[in-house]
Design a protein around this motif. Structure first.
Motif, short mmCIF file in Angstrom:
data_model
loop_
_atom_site.label_atom_id
_atom_site.label_comp_id
_atom_site.label_asym_id
_atom_site.label_seq_id
_atom_site.Cartn_x
_atom_site.Cartn_y
_atom_site.Cartn_z
N GLY A 220 96.81 81.02 30.32
CA GLY A 220 97.84 81.26 31.32
C GLY A 220 98.77 80.08 31.52
N ASN A 221 100.03 80.38 31.88
CA ASN A 221 100.99 79.32 32.15
C ASN A 221 101.10 79.06 33.65
OD1 ASN A 221 102.84 81.24 33.30
ND2 ASN A 221 103.61 81.72 31.25
N ALA A 222 101.93 78.11 34.03
CA ALA A 222 102.03 77.69 35.43
C ALA A 222 102.48 78.84 36.32
CB ALA A 222 103.00 76.51 35.55
N VAL A 223 103.42 79.64 35.85
CA VAL A 223 103.91 80.77 36.64
C VAL A 223 102.79 81.77 36.89
CG1 VAL A 223 105.40 82.82 36.49
CG2 VAL A 223 106.33 80.56 35.98
N GLN A 224 102.03 82.09 35.86
CA GLN A 224 100.93 83.04 36.00
C GLN A 224 99.85 82.50 36.93
OE1 GLN A 224 100.26 83.29 31.74
NE2 GLN A 224 100.90 85.44 31.71
N GLU A 225 99.53 81.21 36.81
CA GLU A 225 98.49 80.63 37.65
C GLU A 225 98.86 80.71 39.12
OE1 GLU A 225 97.02 76.75 36.20
OE2 GLU A 225 98.02 77.27 34.33
N PHE A 377 115.60 66.80 38.32
CA PHE A 377 114.79 67.51 37.32
C PHE A 377 113.60 68.20 37.99
CE2 PHE A 377 111.28 66.77 34.01
CZ PHE A 377 111.45 68.02 33.45
N VAL A 378 112.80 67.44 38.73
CA VAL A 378 111.58 68.00 39.34
C VAL A 378 111.92 69.07 40.37
CG1 VAL A 378 109.53 67.47 40.71
CG2 VAL A 378 110.24 65.91 38.89
N GLU A 379 112.92 68.80 41.19
CA GLU A 379 113.30 69.79 42.20
C GLU A 379 113.80 71.07 41.55
OE1 GLU A 379 112.43 69.47 45.08
OE2 GLU A 379 112.56 67.40 45.76
N SER A 380 114.53 70.94 40.45
CA SER A 380 115.07 72.12 39.77
C SER A 380 113.96 72.97 39.17
CB SER A 380 116.06 71.69 38.68
OG SER A 380 116.56 72.82 37.98
N ILE A 381 113.02 72.35 38.45
CA ILE A 381 111.96 73.14 37.82
C ILE A 381 110.96 73.64 38.87
CG2 ILE A 381 112.20 72.08 35.56
CD1 ILE A 381 109.77 70.39 36.13
N THR A 382 110.80 72.91 39.98
CA THR A 382 109.96 73.40 41.07
C THR A 382 110.51 74.72 41.59
OG1 THR A 382 109.26 71.17 41.76
CG2 THR A 382 109.12 72.92 43.40
N GLU A 383 111.81 74.75 41.81
CA GLU A 383 112.45 75.96 42.32
C GLU A 383 112.35 77.09 41.30
OE1 GLU A 383 114.55 78.14 45.29
OE2 GLU A 383 113.50 76.21 45.30
N GLU A 384 112.58 76.79 40.04
CA GLU A 384 112.57 77.84 39.02
C GLU A 384 111.17 78.40 38.81
OE1 GLU A 384 114.70 78.66 34.70
OE2 GLU A 384 114.75 76.65 35.58
N ILE A 385 110.17 77.52 38.78
CA ILE A 385 108.78 77.99 38.64
C ILE A 385 108.40 78.85 39.84
CG2 ILE A 385 106.37 77.22 38.71
CD1 ILE A 385 107.19 74.85 36.97
N GLY A 386 108.78 78.41 41.04
CA GLY A 386 108.46 79.16 42.24
C GLY A 386 109.08 80.55 42.24
N LYS A 387 110.34 80.66 41.88
CA LYS A 387 111.01 81.97 41.83
C LYS A 387 110.36 82.89 40.81
CE LYS A 387 115.59 80.51 43.45
NZ LYS A 387 117.01 80.31 43.08
N ASN A 388 110.07 82.35 39.63
CA ASN A 388 109.44 83.16 38.59
C ASN A 388 108.03 83.60 38.99
OD1 ASN A 388 111.75 82.73 37.13
ND2 ASN A 388 110.84 81.34 35.65
N ALA A 389 107.30 82.70 39.65
CA ALA A 389 105.94 83.02 40.08
C ALA A 389 105.97 84.10 41.16
CB ALA A 389 105.24 81.77 40.60
N TRP A 390 106.94 84.02 42.06
CA TRP A 390 107.04 85.02 43.12
C TRP A 390 107.35 86.39 42.53
CZ3 TRP A 390 105.52 85.27 47.96
CH2 TRP A 390 106.03 86.26 48.79
N SER A 391 108.23 86.44 41.56
CA SER A 391 108.56 87.71 40.91
C SER A 391 107.34 88.28 40.19
CB SER A 391 109.70 87.52 39.91
OG SER A 391 110.89 87.14 40.56
#
Length: 650
Positions: A220-225, A377-391
């Protein structure tokens, strides 16, 4: 330059367009997109991040405030330091006592151990150990798997102070999913009875564990976890509020446990993103702000460790621990570097214990609140991972929740696809694992086999948790309290370590050698050393990952010199190395001459040729190629069959 002059130096502002122009010039006409990297989370990482990359995001400005991206506490680790919770693995009470005391004397600040491994010793002996080691000063951290009911019963009998704090839990979803079971009503009722008794007698011990490591170890990847952590939380909330608990009570008992892998910033962002979307979920359930502040724990990823060149694991676990601390955790477990070998050493345990101490005492990470905060960088990928994980989380819930997704095999199939991609990336060297698929050490001693002593566990069917508590006597061992639960069979999560296929290659090579085989390849260098060395080095590196050593011909200026090397070496396999110009000069006739020079041999070519030339070389007897991007597992397994054939003919 004097210090005063250095202080007065300034640098002119550089615009993005200027940077882009310089970057494209260095790429010599290739597009800037060549510097982009695609992650397993389907996130495109750019080489440069700017303020506008976070302007559209809702970035928390202060730690300790909604949505807690920057941490649950205003003072970060200054307010609530992280705890070192490396689990002592012991088979007896006496060994456990010795290991726990040694760990505490060396600076560990948590009573952490694995109840599942205690095959000897009575519950009373373990209880005495905890009492004598002052568990009110040191929190418990007991992450059980099959033995939650047994450990809970033992704790009930132990009679520790009701001020005892810490964690005692097992994930009733992911743990059983890895075994191919979804608990039915009977199994869940037993869990519920234990949870309610522990809530009454040990109100400060957290007992609802959401453990995502099985999903991580299944690929599993970060989004799935993150998404599955939320889905499990919904399961707990729905299950227990239906049994009379309040949502705040459920949240206050939750512990979210993550494995931290090797994508440094992705893993840091994973923990930060989880806090934000967890808070969003809490708001939907009306959970109070204080109850939202759940415990987050992490362990360095065993999934990324290798039996091969195992000291490299120290670098992996050190980086992963650093990443976890930057993300913000309450408990941290560092896996000993030699655990994959099955014979965990004193040195391995010591280094694992010292890694978080170095991060705390020498890197002073506890003195900076959210050190990753504010990075574009960190803030951007934090937001993107969070949005993808929520979806992804919403898609699971739309299908009926995590239990439904496990029962119909949806999650197992998605993890299998992700694992296949990860394995293929290692096999083709798109991803590197030092000492495993690159820079292999042929001289190392490999473990004969996994040496972990599996404990034979007795099954004891019980009708209730209370009856289990009453059955405990001073002679009862932890292992005998394993309770066989009732559940519905499902397709189990397929977990493994990434390096296992390469480990099997190397072990097969050792087996062949043990039976008298000699895995050695001849490298035929065409032209001068500087001309063939790049490809020769590449081939030697590839072959070493399969346990195959090499013997070089030196400079071959003529076909006759190459033929002489083949005759004198007496080897069974050769790889021709040189520049494309040398291949054109020598021509396919080289292969024909080599094949006639000695006993039946296999001959490969380093690199690839055009379709027309390749056909001619194969007509002359060429067997294959070694080239970048090739599936090394398939190629090396095929090459090992050369020596297996010799072995069978002896």
């Amino acid at each position: 330059m004097k210090v005063e002059e250095m202080k007065s130096q300034s640098f002119a502002d550089v615009s993005f367009d200027q940077w882009k122009e310089t970057a494209e010039a260095s790429l010599k006409g290739k597009p800037l997109s060549r510097l982009h990297t695609q992650t397993y989370e389907n996130i495109t990482l750019k080489p440069l991040y700017l303020p506008e990359d976070v302007e559209s995001n809702e970035v928390d400005q202060h730690p300790g405030e909604l949505y807690f991206t920057r941490g649950f506490h205003k003072g970060g680790y200054l307010q609530k330091p992280w705890r070192m919770a490396n689990a002592a693995v012991s088979s007896s009470a006496s060994e456990l006592k010795e290991k726990l005391k040694k760990a505490l004397d060396a600076g560990q600040d948590t009573l952490a151990f694995s109840a599942d491994d205690l095959a000897e010793g009575t519950y009373s002996e373990v209880a005495d150990i905890l009492t004598n080691l002052n568990n009110e000063q040191y929190p418990l951290y007991i992450k059980t798997k099959d033995h939650f009911l047994a450990a809970a019963a033992f704790l009930q009998k132990a009679g520790l102070s009701n001020e005892t704090i810490g964690v005692l839990g097992s994930d009733v979803v992911s743990n059983y999913a890895s075994k191919g079971i979804v608990l039915n009503e009977k199994g869940l009722n037993l869990q519920l009875e234990a949870l309610e008794e522990l809530k009454r007698t040990y109100p400060n011990v957290k007992t609802l564990l959401v453990d995502t490591t099985p999903y991580h170890s299944a690929g599993g990847n970060a989004v799935q976890e993150i998404a599955l952590a939320l889905s499990e939380a919904v399961f707990y909330l729905e299950w227990l509020t239906d049994k009379g608990w309040t949502a705040d009570e459920v949240s206050s008992k939750l512990v979210f446990h993550f494995a931290v892998g090797s994508q440094f910033f992705i893993e840091t962002a994973k923990i930060r993103a989880f806090r934000k979307i967890w808070t969003t979920l809490c708001q939907a359930y009306g959970i109070s702000e204080e109850a939202m502040k759940v415990t987050i724990s992490a362990e360095t990823s065993e999934f990324t460790l290798s039996q091969l060149d195992r000291h490299v694991n120290i670098l992996r676990t050190g980086s992963q621990a650093f990443s976890a601390v930057l993300g913000g955790v309450e408990y941290l477990q560092v896996t000993p570097f030699d655990r994959p070998t099955g014979s965990e050493s004193v040195l391995g345990a010591r280094i694992a214990r010292n890694i978080p101490m170095l991060l705390r005492s020498e890197s002073h990470l506890e003195k900076v609140v959210d050190p990753a905060g504010g990075s574009y960088f960190v803030e951007s990928i934090t937001e993107e991972i969070g949005k993808n994980a929520w979806s992804y989380f919403l898609s699971i819930e739309d299908k009926g929740g995590i239990l439904s997704a496990l029962k119909d095999g949806t999650l197992q199939n998605e993890f299998a696809d992700m694992m296949k991609k990860r394995m293929n990336d290692l096999a083709t060297r798109k991803k590197s694992m030092i000492g495993t698929n690159v820079y292999a050490d042929l001289g190392e001693t490999l473990p004969e086999a996994d040496q972990v002593n599996a404990v034979s566990l007795a099954n004891k069917e019980i009708d209730s948790f209370a009856s289990l508590v009453n059955q405990i006597t001073d002679e009862t061992t932890i292992a005998s309290l394993h309770v066989k639960e009732s559940g519905e069979a499902i397709s189990p999560l397929q977990t493994s370590r990434l390096s296992e296929p390469f480990e099997q290659l190397r072990k097969e090579a050792k087996r062949i050698e043990a039976k008298g085989g000699t895995l050695k390849a001849g490298l035929i260098g065409l032209g001068k050393l500087k001309e063939y060395k790049p490809r020769a080095d590449f081939v030697a590196g590839v072959l070493s990952t399969g346990g195959i050593s090499v013997e070089s011909s030196g400079d071959c200026q003529t076909v006759e010199e190459a033929v002489q090397f083949v005759k004198e070496s007496g080897l069974s396999y050769f790889c021709i190395c040189g520049k494309d110009e040398a291949y054109a000069e020598f021509g396919p006739e080289l292969v024909a001459e080599l094949k006639q020079a000695s006993k039946p041999i296999k001959v490969d070519l380093a690199g690839r040729l055009g379709e027309e030339s390749d056909g001619k070389w194969h007509e002359a007897g060429l067997d294959g190629h070694l080239f970048a991007g090739q599936n090394l597992l398939e190629k090396l397994s095929s090459l090992q069959s050369i020596w297996k054939g010799e072995e069978s003919n002896e």
